[in-house]
Design an enzyme around this catalytic site. Structure first.
Site, PDB file in Angstrom:
ATOM      1  N   GLU A 273     -52.963  32.646  60.296  1.00 56.34           N
ATOM      2  CA  GLU A 273     -53.243  33.658  59.276  1.00 56.34           C
ATOM      3  C   GLU A 273     -52.083  33.796  58.296  1.00 56.34           C
ATOM      4  OE1 GLU A 273     -56.098  35.033  58.835  1.00 56.34           O
ATOM      5  OE2 GLU A 273     -56.959  34.111  60.624  1.00 56.34           O
ATOM      6  N   ASP A 354     -54.091  25.635  59.365  1.00 56.22           N
ATOM      7  CA  ASP A 354     -53.877  25.017  60.684  1.00 56.22           C
ATOM      8  C   ASP A 354     -52.652  24.110  60.653  1.00 56.22           C
ATOM      9  OD1 ASP A 354     -56.028  26.256  61.874  1.00 56.22           O
ATOM     10  OD2 ASP A 354     -57.387  24.544  61.689  1.00 56.22           O
TER      11      ASP A 354
END
Length: 412
Positions: A273, A354
């Site tokens: 995040e 990611d």
């Protein structure tokens, strides 16, 4: 509308076929248990069947409303109601609010059976729903009350802007919506979200220390770290962040903490995040939305004075709200195309976030965290490539794991 429905139903059928496959994708064999796969498959198929019925009823109702002239009839009916309560039917703001009140009542009535079935049949059958019927009704009425409080000033402002906007109408509308979005993003987590959920500070401990250390290392201006009681309504889990400038907050669902017993896995999710923040994904998305909003209002200004367009929908007047509704109907294919483009960008952002977490050294924790979230949320394991490309804002788990493995090897 019908052409788009046929196209999307074709994609739904492809996805339904993928969901019926009896075995896991090769990448997930040995990673996800057969028991979890069967549960996920059953849940996904139930939702797919429900979706077919819901979409079919929706297109029937929407098409009937246009074909039989329900909108102009209801507009006149809502105007006729005003003198009965001593209000001026010539006042467009009052007429519009009367119309919207009727639309809200109608939508609540027609949506309620589907909401009840989805929540208390499908979600309950698969162990996700934690709501009582009383909580469901209470939340529904809270939502209605918020609409009653917030909608009138917003609708009134839009109507006045359109009536007085002149040649710069599109810019004025965009500026108003821009300011409104900033205000709502500011007050929603502070005033509105707590009406539905309880937010408590994350207790002191290793997890809090690790998240604060990660945020500090990235110079993320973390001011508050909350846990939200998502488990009171559902077993689904998530995490998100919000806030402006130097006032950022992170919210963890209590279900996420319950499901990920390994604290490092939760931190890996937060690293993902924070990757969105560090890579400016939120800023880029916000700018894209503002540009699209401005273009949309620009298109609206081109057709709002088209008498023929209003008449083709059965209207002999040109109300502001009706003009916006008609414009939305006329650009449906373009909206779907834009949505598809935004999904492609969002998927790219997910891969980048990611990769960011992997570069920070969280590959070994991010991978099992994503697998666990997929398992616990019973997300679809098999996905049709065309369906996922068109609908998914997040890449399927198989693609994310493959990308993480590839990025991890590069990092090594």
């Amino acid at each position: 509308m019908i052409v788009m429905y046929i196209f999307e139903t074709y994609l739904d059928m492809r996805q339904h076929s993928a969901l019926k496959l009896p075995s896991l994708p090769k990448t997930l064999v040995g990673v996800i248990s057969q028991e979890k796969f069967e549960k996920s498959r059953a849940y996904s198929l139930d939702k797919s069947h429900f979706h077919f019925v819901h979409e079919f009823v929706t297109i029937l109702m929407d098409s009937a409303m246009l074909f039989f002239g329900i909108l102009p009839w209801f507009w006149k009916l809502s105007g006729g109601f005003l003198p009965m309560v001593g209000l001026d039917p010539e006042n467009e703001i009052l007429h519009t609010l009367s119309f919207l009140a009727g639309v809200m009542i109608w939508s609540q009535i027609t949506d309620l059976p589907f909401s009840l079935y989805s929540t208390f049949v499908i979600e309950t059958r698969h162990g996700f729903n934690k709501q009582t019927i009383w909580m469901f009704i209470r939340d529904m009425f809270k939502g209605i009350l918020l609409s009653v409080v917030l909608a009138p000033p917003i609708v009134a402002a839009i109507i006045v802007i359109v009536q007085k906007g002149g040649p710069y109408l599109a810019i004025y509308l965009w500026a108003f919506m821009f300011i409104l979005s900033l205000v709502m993003m500011t007050i929603y987590p502070v005033l509105i979200a707590p009406l539905f959920n309880k937010f408590t500070p994350l207790p002191d401990g290793d997890l809090r220390e690790k998240i604060e250390k990660l945020a500090s290392s990235l110079k993320f201006p973390l001011t508050k770290l909350f846990v939200v009681d998502g488990s009171t309504r559902s077993s689904h889990s998530n995490a998100y962040m919000y806030g402006f400038f130097k006032n950022k907050r992170i919210v963890l669902y209590d279900t996420l903490i319950q499901q990920c017993k390994n604290e490092d896995e939760i931190v890996a999710v937060i690293a993902h995040e924070l990757g969105h923040w560090k890579l400016n994904h939120t800023t880029y998305s916000f700018i894209a939305v503002q540009i699209l909003t401005l273009l949309q209002f620009g298109g609206y200004t081109l057709v709002r004075n088209s008498t023929d367009l209003f008449r083709s929908f059965g209207f002999d007047t040109q109300p502001v709200l009706i003009g916006l509704i008609i414009f939305q109907h006329t650009v449906i294919p373009l909206q779907h195309l834009v949505s598809f483009g935004l999904n492609l960008v969002s998927r790219a952002f997910e891969f980048q976030a990611d990769a960011f977490a992997v570069k920070l050294g969280y590959a070994k924790d991010l991978r099992p965290a994503l697998v666990k979230l997929q398992e616990e949320n019973l997300s679809a394991m098999n996905t049709d490539p065309l369906y996922s490309a068109y609908h998914y804002s997040h890449p399927p788990l198989v693609e994310r794991l493959r990308a993480i493995d590839g990025q991890d090897k590069k990092t090594d």
